[in-house]
Design a protein around this motif. Structure first.
Motif, mmCIF file in Angstrom:
data_model
loop_
_atom_site.group_PDB
_atom_site.id
_atom_site.type_symbol
_atom_site.label_atom_id
_atom_site.label_comp_id
_atom_site.label_asym_id
_atom_site.label_seq_id
_atom_site.Cartn_x
_atom_site.Cartn_y
_atom_site.Cartn_z
ATOM 1 N N ILE A 65 -9.781 39.136 -2.026
ATOM 2 C CA ILE A 65 -8.787 39.972 -2.714
ATOM 3 C C ILE A 65 -8.660 39.546 -4.171
ATOM 4 N N GLY A 66 -8.670 38.230 -4.431
ATOM 5 C CA GLY A 66 -8.581 37.754 -5.811
ATOM 6 C C GLY A 66 -9.733 38.256 -6.659
ATOM 7 N N LEU A 67 -10.955 38.221 -6.109
ATOM 8 C CA LEU A 67 -12.113 38.718 -6.845
ATOM 9 C C LEU A 67 -12.067 40.238 -6.990
ATOM 10 N N ARG A 68 -11.505 40.915 -5.992
ATOM 11 C CA ARG A 68 -11.415 42.379 -6.062
ATOM 12 C C ARG A 68 -10.490 42.811 -7.199
ATOM 13 N N TYR A 69 -9.439 42.037 -7.433
ATOM 14 C CA TYR A 69 -8.497 42.374 -8.497
ATOM 15 C C TYR A 69 -9.100 42.179 -9.899
ATOM 16 N N THR A 70 -10.225 41.488 -9.961
ATOM 17 C CA THR A 70 -10.884 41.329 -11.269
ATOM 18 C C THR A 70 -11.605 42.598 -11.681
ATOM 19 N N ARG A 71 -11.861 43.507 -10.754
ATOM 20 C CA ARG A 71 -12.555 44.748 -11.076
ATOM 21 C C ARG A 71 -11.524 45.815 -11.402
ATOM 22 N N ALA A 72 -11.731 46.512 -12.520
ATOM 23 C CA ALA A 72 -10.735 47.465 -13.019
ATOM 24 C C ALA A 72 -10.823 48.792 -12.291
ATOM 25 N N LYS A 73 -9.663 49.406 -12.178
ATOM 26 C CA LYS A 73 -9.605 50.794 -11.734
ATOM 27 C C LYS A 73 -9.185 51.668 -12.917
ATOM 28 N N ARG A 74 -9.238 52.955 -12.741
ATOM 29 C CA ARG A 74 -8.966 53.875 -13.841
ATOM 30 C C ARG A 74 -7.569 53.662 -14.421
ATOM 31 N N ARG A 75 -6.576 53.419 -13.561
ATOM 32 C CA ARG A 75 -5.210 53.323 -14.047
ATOM 33 C C ARG A 75 -4.852 51.927 -14.535
ATOM 34 N N THR A 76 -5.789 50.986 -14.479
ATOM 35 C CA THR A 76 -5.503 49.607 -14.925
ATOM 36 C C THR A 76 -6.462 49.186 -16.018
#
Length: 415
Positions: free
Chosen positions: A9-20
């Motif tokens: 999950i920590g590594l997943r949060y390093t990848r950006a989404k459109r709204r972030t």
């Protein structure tokens, strides 16, 4: 307990989404800030190491690593010491010298100088002056000829060159029917040298040992023996060990006693520069705090859902520490690689910039070190990257702790 889910999950949060996208931009600036800070710190310290090594080489190329003198500041039959010096393999060479203050006068100007009497065949064993001769050579110094070799700056100030005459005036006096007169002698300039240190190029003059003894009333005596050692950083211990081995009462001193304040000042300056530049890394590292705070704010609903699924506060805290640690680690690695590459090639890069701008940053007319030296010290690299990573890790604690305090009921009340 650290679980793979926390890492995932920590590594997943390093990848950006459109709204972030904005959060990702702040994350990128944090990474680049750490990278630039680490790069700058490694490069600057490497350049300072290069300057320190260059200054040490030039200073110790002209002064002795150690010296031997007698109780009265003079030595009589110095050749009796040669067997003891030959037995110590740490001593690479020795040379006798006579040293004293003098006034040098030409037709144009006069200047004080340090007068050093040497034996041309011995001097290359302990100094590099023979490799820095601009005019003439040390072998031209012959007893009774009263030739003199001047530092390039001293010769320029006096306005003399090879073949010109200078008058050497010493503090010793001569009694004559007309009274007490200073002792003086006309010398012929037979050469000049330039080692790149103002202290020597402007203030040192070399003459033959026997001429110096006659001029300074030291017939049959010398000021001492200059020694060259195999390990100049171990000079203090070698000098201390050598004293009891000599056949008589002699004083042995080393270069650290004469130049200790100078090199101590350089080390102090290096420490201060390290602390100043470390603040750049600290500012970049604490940008991670703002990045993680925004991520926590954006992910509060996700955190609440994870908590309802049974994730503990410690695991939630671990997720955001993983995210901050990744940011710090990536920035540190990029900065470390960039700093090493820049430190190893800084001279070539500066030369290229100078060629493009048609200018010289360190002009040889002004600075005695006209190139930008660099000496990479791997201990510095490991210390800098370690400090940068540690600061990044510390910066993750507060935002991660705030994430662990999210209350699921309050966050999911209106979902």
């Amino acid at each position: 307990m650290f679980k793979p889910l926390v890492l995932y999950i920590g590594l997943r949060y390093t990848r950006a989404k459109r709204r972030t996208r904005f959060i990702s931009f702040i994350t990128l600036t944090s990474v680049l800030g750490i990278a630039l800070g680490v790069t700058a710190l490694i490069t600057v310290l490497s350049v300072m190491n290069g300057f320190e090594a260059e200054l040490r080489e030039r200073i110790l190329g002209m002064t002795s690593h150690a010296s031997i003198s007698g109780p009265g500041g003079t030595l009589g039959d110095w050749r009796v010491l040669e067997p003891a010096l030959s037995e110590d393999k740490r001593i690479l060479g020795w040379a006798p010298y006579i040293e004293g203050q003098a006034m040098l006068s030409s037709e144009r100007r006069a200047s004080g100088a340090m007068l050093r009497g040497i034996l041309p065949e011995y001097e290359p064993r302990v100094s590099d002056v023979a490799n820095h001769m601009q005019l003439g050579k040390l072998g031209d110094l012959a007893p009774g000829q009263f030739g003199i070799i001047l530092g390039a700056e001293l010769a320029a100030y006096l306005g003399v060159s090879s073949g010109d005459k200078v008058t050497v005036i010493t503090p010793q006096v001569t009694a004559t029917p007309a009274g007490i007169l200073p002792r003086l002698k006309r010398f012929t300039v037979i050469g000049t040298f330039q080692v790149g240190m103002f202290e020597y190029d402007r203030n040192l003059a070399l003459i033959q040992l026997e001429d110096a003894a006659r001029l300074l009333h030291m017939e049959g005596e010398i000021s001492g023996l200059r020694l060259k050692l195999d390990d100049l950083f171990n000079a203090h211990r070698i000098a201390r060990d050598l004293g009891p081995k000599l056949p008589g009462d002699y004083y042995v001193t080393d270069w650290t006693q004469a130049h200790t304040n100078f090199f101590r000042a350089i080390k102090t300056e290096k420490r201060v520069m390290f602390m100043i530049l470390l603040l750049i890394v600290a500012v970049a590292a604490f940008n991670i705090v703002s990045t993680l705070v925004m991520v926590v704010t954006d992910k509060r609903a996700d955190i609440a859902i994870l908590r309802t699924q049974g994730m503990t506060p410690a695991s939630v805290m671990g997720i955001f520490m993983v995210l901050g640690t990744v940011i710090g680690a990536v920035g540190t690695v990029i900065g470390g690689l960039g700093g090493v590459l820049l430190a190893l090639n800084v001279s070539e890069i500066v030369h290229w910039i100078e060629s493009q701008l048609s200018m010289k940053f360190l002009s040889a007319d002004v600075y005695y070190i006209s190139d930008l030296p660099s000496k990479l010290n791997w201990t510095d690299v490991f210390q800098i990257t370690g400090m940068a990573f540690l600061l990044s890790l510390l910066a993750t604690i507060y935002p991660a702790w705030q994430a662990s305090r999210v209350r699921p009921a309050e966050e999911l009340r209106y979902e």
